[in-house]
Design a protein around this motif. Structure first.
Motif, short mmCIF file in Angstrom:
data_model
loop_
_atom_site.label_atom_id
_atom_site.label_comp_id
_atom_site.label_asym_id
_atom_site.label_seq_id
_atom_site.Cartn_x
_atom_site.Cartn_y
_atom_site.Cartn_z
N ARG A 214 1.18 -1.44 -0.71
CA ARG A 214 -0.25 -0.38 -0.02
C ARG A 214 0.68 1.32 0.23
O ARG A 214 0.35 2.39 -1.32
N VAL A 215 1.81 1.02 0.83
CA VAL A 215 2.43 2.39 0.59
C VAL A 215 3.23 2.48 -0.40
O VAL A 215 3.70 4.07 -0.61
N GLY A 216 3.99 1.26 -0.57
CA GLY A 216 4.92 1.23 -1.73
C GLY A 216 3.88 1.85 -2.87
O GLY A 216 4.55 2.88 -4.03
N THR A 217 3.03 1.82 -3.17
CA THR A 217 1.99 2.12 -3.78
C THR A 217 2.03 3.35 -4.48
O THR A 217 1.07 4.54 -4.96
N ALA A 218 1.54 4.41 -2.85
CA ALA A 218 0.81 4.97 -2.82
C ALA A 218 2.73 6.08 -3.69
O ALA A 218 2.60 7.25 -3.94
N ALA A 219 3.80 6.24 -2.41
CA ALA A 219 4.75 6.44 -3.24
C ALA A 219 5.21 6.52 -4.43
O ALA A 219 5.64 7.68 -5.53
N GLY A 220 4.89 5.58 -4.45
CA GLY A 220 5.88 5.26 -6.39
C GLY A 220 4.95 6.14 -7.03
O GLY A 220 5.03 6.20 -8.31
N GLU A 221 3.29 6.72 -6.93
CA GLU A 221 2.27 7.05 -7.91
C GLU A 221 2.42 8.63 -7.35
O GLU A 221 3.08 8.94 -8.80
N ARG A 222 3.21 9.10 -6.47
CA ARG A 222 3.29 10.68 -6.26
C ARG A 222 4.40 10.69 -7.01
O ARG A 222 4.63 11.65 -7.52
N HIS A 223 5.45 9.96 -6.45
CA HIS A 223 7.12 10.55 -7.08
C HIS A 223 7.43 9.94 -8.59
O HIS A 223 7.81 10.14 -9.05
N GLY A 224 6.34 9.44 -8.93
CA GLY A 224 6.48 8.62 -10.62
C GLY A 224 8.06 7.38 -9.91
O GLY A 224 8.47 7.78 -11.17
N ALA A 225 8.41 7.12 -9.21
CA ALA A 225 9.64 6.48 -9.32
C ALA A 225 9.19 5.75 -6.77
O ALA A 225 8.54 6.62 -6.91
N ALA A 226 10.47 5.20 -7.19
CA ALA A 226 10.65 5.17 -5.44
C ALA A 226 10.79 6.19 -5.00
O ALA A 226 10.55 5.24 -3.59
#
Length: 255
Positions: A214-226
């Motif tokens: 959940r957190v990784g997906t949210a961060a990835g969507e926010r930044h366009g990267a990890a």
């Protein structure tokens, strides 16, 4: 295995260069060669090619003189890098101190970040032992002026500045690594993750890591990267300033 250590500058020779207490001269090199010209050329090389590309021979070639002519003015690479760092500090703006302490300290942080962005080689060149040159001293004096009146002790004021600049350097280094990886691999962070996604989907059991997913997906969507360098810098800076404000408020309450 022993840790690899960088060459260390000789204190006496380094200080003489930093403060220009003794400017060597070389008849064979011609009147146009000087410590300042050598240092500026070295900075240009490091900016364009990185610190590993910087050698005394490379500097001499860029200046159109022999390596020994460079050594006439600068005794070694360690001393040269020290003067390069101090010279770069001299580029930093020192506007009139305005606004509240938080605004002033935030300005200090952003100016230091901009310096690292212009000269990423400094992230490797700087150590915990500062180059004691005139530009470093002027920089330190100016930055202390941003927080000298916030009600902390002199030791605490120094610690506050160290804390903020430490965050800046950490964030700048992480951002620089992102750029380096993209250049070395030919892939952006987003492309790198996309290339790993098919394999990850086959090895990760659905629902096995619910929080991480959940957190990784949210961060990835926010930044366009990890990882988002700009977001990390801004978020971290505000949290550092929040922490300092607690100490400032405590000291004010006890006065």
């Amino acid at each position: 295995m022993a840790n690899e250590r960088k060459p260390t500058a000789d204190p006496a020779r380094s200080l003489a260069l930093l403060w220009r207490t003794r400017e060597p001269t070389s008849r064979s090199a011609g009147p146009a060669l000087s410590v300042d010209r050598i240092v500026q050329t070295a900075i240009e090389i490091a900016d364009a090619e990185g610190l590993d590309a910087l050698t005394m021979r490379r500097v001499g070639a860029a200046l159109g003189v022999g390596t020994m002519s460079v050594y006439t003015y600068v005794p070694g690479k360690a001393e040269l890098v020290a003067v390069m760092i101090d010279t770069a500090y001299g580029e930093m703006p020192r506007p009139a101190v305005e606004g509240d302490w938080r605004t002033r300290l935030e300005r200090v942080a952003r100016d230091n970040l901009a310096l690292y962005q212009r000269h990423p080689w400094m992230l490797r060149a700087e150590t915990t032992r500062p180059v004691l040159g005139p530009h470093l001293m002027a920089k330190y004096e100016y930055e202390l002026g941003a927080i000298v009146d916030i009600g902390l002790t002199d030791v605490e004021i120094d610690a506050v500045l160290t804390l903020v600049l430490g965050h800046v350097k950490s964030a700048a280094r992480a951002a620089s690594e992102v750029v380096d990886l993209e250049r070395e691999t030919g892939l952006t962070d987003g492309q790198w993750w996309q290339s790993h996604a098919p394999v990850l989907e086959t090895v990760l059991t659905a629902g096995a890591y619910p929080v991480a997913s959940r957190v990784g997906t949210a961060a990835g969507e926010r930044h366009g990267a990890a990882y988002g360098p700009e977001y990390a810098f801004e978020f971290g800076l505000q949290r550092v300033l929040d922490g300092i404000s607690v100490v400032v408020a405590e000291r004010a309450a006890n006065r």
